[in-house]
Design an enzyme around this catalytic site. Structure first.
Site, PDB file in Angstrom:
ATOM      1  N   ASP A  46      44.446  41.347  31.257  1.00 17.21           N
ATOM      2  CA  ASP A  46      43.773  41.674  29.996  1.00 17.21           C
ATOM      3  C   ASP A  46      42.261  41.593  30.200  1.00 17.21           C
ATOM      4  OD1 ASP A  46      44.221  41.864  26.836  1.00 17.21           O
ATOM      5  OD2 ASP A  46      42.511  40.555  27.221  1.00 17.21           O
ATOM      6  N   TYR A  51      33.631  42.399  28.621  1.00 17.50           N
ATOM      7  CA  TYR A  51      33.672  41.306  29.598  1.00 17.50           C
ATOM      8  C   TYR A  51      32.821  41.617  30.848  1.00 17.50           C
ATOM      9  CZ  TYR A  51      37.836  39.946  26.847  1.00 17.50           C
ATOM     10  OH  TYR A  51      38.708  39.625  25.835  1.00 17.50           O
ATOM     11  N   LYS A  76      39.516  47.122  26.332  1.00 17.56           N
ATOM     12  CA  LYS A  76      39.178  47.196  24.897  1.00 17.56           C
ATOM     13  C   LYS A  76      37.838  47.883  24.697  1.00 17.56           C
ATOM     14  CE  LYS A  76      41.238  42.600  24.704  1.00 17.56           C
ATOM     15  NZ  LYS A  76      40.713  41.882  25.898  1.00 17.56           N
ATOM     16  N   HIS A 109      38.348  46.504  19.828  1.00 15.53           N
ATOM     17  CA  HIS A 109      38.178  45.071  20.085  1.00 15.53           C
ATOM     18  C   HIS A 109      38.046  44.259  18.784  1.00 15.53           C
ATOM     19  CE1 HIS A 109      36.692  42.319  23.569  1.00 15.53           C
ATOM     20  NE2 HIS A 109      37.324  41.615  22.674  1.00 15.53           N
ATOM     21  N   LYS A 231      43.552  32.368  30.455  1.00 13.07           N
ATOM     22  CA  LYS A 231      42.497  32.603  31.456  1.00 13.07           C
ATOM     23  C   LYS A 231      42.293  31.345  32.281  1.00 13.07           C
ATOM     24  CE  LYS A 231      37.996  31.628  32.489  1.00 13.07           C
ATOM     25  NZ  LYS A 231      37.317  30.312  32.520  1.00 13.07           N
ATOM     26  N   SER A 232      42.106  31.501  33.575  1.00 14.36           N
ATOM     27  CA  SER A 232      41.646  30.384  34.395  1.00 14.36           C
ATOM     28  C   SER A 232      41.028  30.926  35.678  1.00 14.36           C
ATOM     29  CB  SER A 232      42.796  29.431  34.752  1.00 14.36           C
ATOM     30  OG  SER A 232      42.298  28.388  35.558  1.00 14.36           O
ATOM     31  N   VAL A 233      40.033  30.198  36.162  1.00 11.26           N
ATOM     32  CA  VAL A 233      39.493  30.525  37.483  1.00 11.26           C
ATOM     33  C   VAL A 233      39.998  29.534  38.523  1.00 11.26           C
ATOM     34  CG1 VAL A 233      37.409  31.699  36.669  1.00 11.26           C
ATOM     35  CG2 VAL A 233      37.373  29.216  36.981  1.00 11.26           C
ATOM     36  N   ARG A 237      45.768  25.981  38.150  1.00  9.64           N
ATOM     37  CA  ARG A 237      46.073  26.248  36.736  1.00  9.64           C
ATOM     38  C   ARG A 237      46.687  27.635  36.551  1.00  9.64           C
ATOM     39  NH1 ARG A 237      40.543  24.125  33.810  1.00  9.64           N
ATOM     40  NH2 ARG A 237      41.145  21.943  33.603  1.00  9.64           N
ATOM     41  N   ASN A 241      50.187  27.922  34.707  1.00 12.34           N
ATOM     42  CA  ASN A 241      50.382  28.728  33.504  1.00 12.34           C
ATOM     43  C   ASN A 241      51.471  29.786  33.691  1.00 12.34           C
ATOM     44  OD1 ASN A 241      48.284  27.225  32.447  1.00 12.34           O
ATOM     45  ND2 ASN A 241      46.724  28.811  32.721  1.00 12.34           N
TER      46      ASN A 241
HETATM   47  N1  LIG Z   1      40.548  40.138  21.709  1.00 11.72           N
HETATM   48  C1  LIG Z   1      39.662  39.173  21.633  1.00 11.72           C
HETATM   49  O1  LIG Z   1      38.759  39.161  20.790  1.00 11.72           O
HETATM   50  C2  LIG Z   1      39.746  38.039  22.610  1.00 11.72           C
HETATM   51  C3  LIG Z   1      38.951  36.892  22.429  1.00 11.72           C
HETATM   52  C4  LIG Z   1      39.069  35.848  23.348  1.00 11.72           C
HETATM   53  C5  LIG Z   1      39.959  35.959  24.395  1.00 11.72           C
HETATM   54  N2  LIG Z   1      40.705  37.093  24.581  1.00 11.72           N
HETATM   55  C6  LIG Z   1      41.648  37.248  25.704  1.00 11.72           C
HETATM   56  O2  LIG Z   1      42.499  36.107  25.771  1.00 11.72           O
HETATM   57  C7  LIG Z   1      42.376  35.495  27.058  1.00 11.72           C
HETATM   58  C8  LIG Z   1      42.613  34.008  26.973  1.00 11.72           C
HETATM   59  O3  LIG Z   1      41.744  33.412  26.032  1.00 11.72           O
HETATM   60  P1  LIG Z   1      40.524  32.451  26.413  1.00 11.72           P
HETATM   61  O4  LIG Z   1      40.046  32.769  27.778  1.00 11.72           O
HETATM   62  O5  LIG Z   1      39.542  32.543  25.321  1.00 11.72           O
HETATM   63  O6  LIG Z   1      41.145  30.996  26.293  1.00 11.72           O
HETATM   64  P2  LIG Z   1      42.407  30.204  26.890  1.00 11.72           P
HETATM   65  O7  LIG Z   1      43.186  31.040  27.827  1.00 11.72           O
HETATM   66  O8  LIG Z   1      43.098  29.589  25.714  1.00 11.72           O
HETATM   67  O9  LIG Z   1      41.706  29.006  27.671  1.00 11.72           O
HETATM   68  C9  LIG Z   1      40.940  29.177  28.832  1.00 11.72           C
HETATM   69  C10 LIG Z   1      40.281  27.836  29.158  1.00 11.72           C
HETATM   70  O10 LIG Z   1      41.290  26.860  29.405  1.00 11.72           O
HETATM   71  C11 LIG Z   1      41.169  26.343  30.740  1.00 11.72           C
HETATM   72  N3  LIG Z   1      42.536  26.291  31.269  1.00 11.72           N
HETATM   73  C12 LIG Z   1      43.302  27.310  31.726  1.00 11.72           C
HETATM   74  N4  LIG Z   1      44.512  26.872  32.111  1.00 11.72           N
HETATM   75  C13 LIG Z   1      44.527  25.532  31.907  1.00 11.72           C
HETATM   76  C14 LIG Z   1      45.499  24.540  32.120  1.00 11.72           C
HETATM   77  N5  LIG Z   1      46.689  24.827  32.633  1.00 11.72           N
HETATM   78  N6  LIG Z   1      45.167  23.246  31.786  1.00 11.72           N
HETATM   79  C15 LIG Z   1      43.959  22.944  31.256  1.00 11.72           C
HETATM   80  N7  LIG Z   1      42.995  23.862  31.039  1.00 11.72           N
HETATM   81  C16 LIG Z   1      43.272  25.151  31.360  1.00 11.72           C
HETATM   82  C17 LIG Z   1      40.292  27.325  31.494  1.00 11.72           C
HETATM   83  O11 LIG Z   1      39.516  26.636  32.461  1.00 11.72           O
HETATM   84  P3  LIG Z   1      39.219  27.171  33.960  1.00 11.72           P
HETATM   85  O12 LIG Z   1      39.030  28.651  33.907  1.00 11.72           O
HETATM   86  O13 LIG Z   1      37.969  26.432  34.314  1.00 11.72           O
HETATM   87  O14 LIG Z   1      40.396  26.762  34.803  1.00 11.72           O
HETATM   88  C18 LIG Z   1      39.408  27.873  30.393  1.00 11.72           C
HETATM   89  O15 LIG Z   1      38.323  27.004  30.141  1.00 11.72           O
HETATM   90  C19 LIG Z   1      40.955  35.891  27.492  1.00 11.72           C
HETATM   91  O16 LIG Z   1      40.723  35.710  28.862  1.00 11.72           O
HETATM   92  C20 LIG Z   1      40.933  37.334  27.049  1.00 11.72           C
HETATM   93  O17 LIG Z   1      41.653  38.135  27.957  1.00 11.72           O
HETATM   94  C21 LIG Z   1      40.610  38.123  23.685  1.00 11.72           C
END
Ligand SMILES: NC(=O)c1ccc[n+]([C@@H]2O[C@H](COP(=O)([O-])OP(=O)(O)OC[C@H]3O[C@@H](n4cnc5c(N)ncnc54)[C@H](OP(=O)(O)O)[C@@H]3O)[C@@H](O)[C@H]2O)c1
Length: 278
Positions: A46, A51, A76, A109, A231-233, A237, A241
């Site tokens: 995604d 981005y 998007k 978006h 998301k994770s780098v 993790r 996930n």
């Molecule tokens: N449509 C929209 O408006 C919109 C908005 C926001 C996001 N998105 C999409 O949704 C995806 C996911 O959302 P998001 O990136 O905002 O948040 P998320 O996936 O809920 O959380 C990502 C954060 O959690 C950490 N993390 C990942 N796996 C983990 C685990 N197993 N244990 C503990 N911490 C963990 C990551 O750290 P590290 O990376 O440091 O490991 C990062 O800081 C985005 O990448 C994007 O594709 C869409």
């Protein structure tokens, strides 16, 4: 390891229920993170024009050496692409940057209700869909009233509505409206950007099942039928996930997590989000 289930979109296209999100991954880190996800077994990425990492996502997918048809890629439309010509050009640019001849899914978006006619933008999305270079089109961050306005004036029902959903923001109303129209809910920020790790209820369930809080939360999403792409780098993790298809939550665990809803967003409220980047 158990494989990732797919869900049929309302036009029959299959989407893997678990994907990899690349929001806030710097371009320089995106190819490596995406390659790690592909190695682990993710087949759904995604990304978004906003981005700034479509090139690196495309590079990683192409260099990984699997058939294009084996990976589902979403992008998007950026919030500053409001006019027809600009929208058409930006879709072409996404394909060029990704190095693909088609996208699996392309989304509006944000609705940007105070500054733009999202129905007019949707008409252009329909035109792109009719052109055959995208397998499905959808929306993101649409509230029920935005969806109703759009559906009243459209030919094509969005295949998905990608909205913020987490245990702290269960979004029951939007998800019900999506379901009524056979629109798949995609849950962004599914682990509330890591915040689920500090929740005692999720922590207790995780401890009992021998899983992490992130795994329990992602499992809760997939059992509700939503699509997720954490998301994770961090490679460990990204692996963690992905490992959510060999255990299940029972009804009382599901209910306990759903009861954590407190209407708490990590991102903007779609009715108030009207910022347009230059
Ligand atoms: N449509 C929209 O408006 C919109 C908005 C926001 C996001 N998105 C999409 O949704 C995806 C996911 O959302 P998001 O990136 O905002 O948040 P998320 O996936 O809920 O959380 C990502 C954060 O959690 C950490 N993390 C990942 N796996 C983990 C685990 N197993 N244990 C503990 N911490 C963990 C990551 O750290 P590290 O990376 O440091 O490991 C990062 O800081 C985005 O990448 C994007 O594709 C869409």
């Amino acid at each position: 390891m158990a494989s990732v289930p797919t869900i049929a979109l309302n036009n029959g296209v299959q989407i893997p229920q678990l994907g990899f999100g690349v929001f806030q991954i710097k371009p320089a880190e995106t190819a490596a993170a995406t390659t790690a996800a592909l190695e682990i077994g993710y087949r759904h990425i995604d990304t978004a024009q906003m981005y700034g990492n479509e090139k690196e996502v495309g590079q990683a997918v192409r260099e990984f050496g699997i058939d294009r048809g084996e990976v589902f890629v979403t992008s998007k439309l950026n919030n500053n692409r409001l006019e027809r010509d600009d929208i058409l050009r930006s879709f072409d640019q996404s394909l060029a940057d990704l190095g693909f001849d088609y996208l699996d899914l392309f989304l509006i978006h944000w609705p940007l209700p105070a500054v733009s006619d999202y129905v007019a933008r949707w008409k252009v999305m329909e035109e792109i869909y009719a052109g055959g270079r995208v397998k499905a089109i959808g929306v993101s961050n649409f509230q029920p009233h935005h969806l109703r306005n759009l559906l009243a004036a459209s030919e094509v029902t969005p295949a998905v509505n990608q909205i913020e959903v987490s245990p702290f923001l269960t979004q029951d109303e939007v998800r019900a409206v999506n379901a009524d129209h056979e629109i798949v809910t995609e849950a962004w920020s599914p682990i509330a950007r890591g915040k689920v790790a500090g929740d005692p209820v999720i922590g207790r369930i995780a401890e009992r099942l021998g899983r992490s809080p992130a795994q329990v939360t992602l499992r809760w999403h997939v059992q509700r039928g939503d699509v997720v792409f954490p998301k994770s780098v961090t490679r460990s993790r990204i692996e963690e996930n992905f490992a959510i298809f060999d255990f299940a939550l029972d009804e009382s665990d599901m209910a306990a997590i759903s009861a954590l809803d407190r209407g708490e967003r990590t991102g903007p409220n779609p009715d108030e989000m009207n910022r347009i980047p230059s």
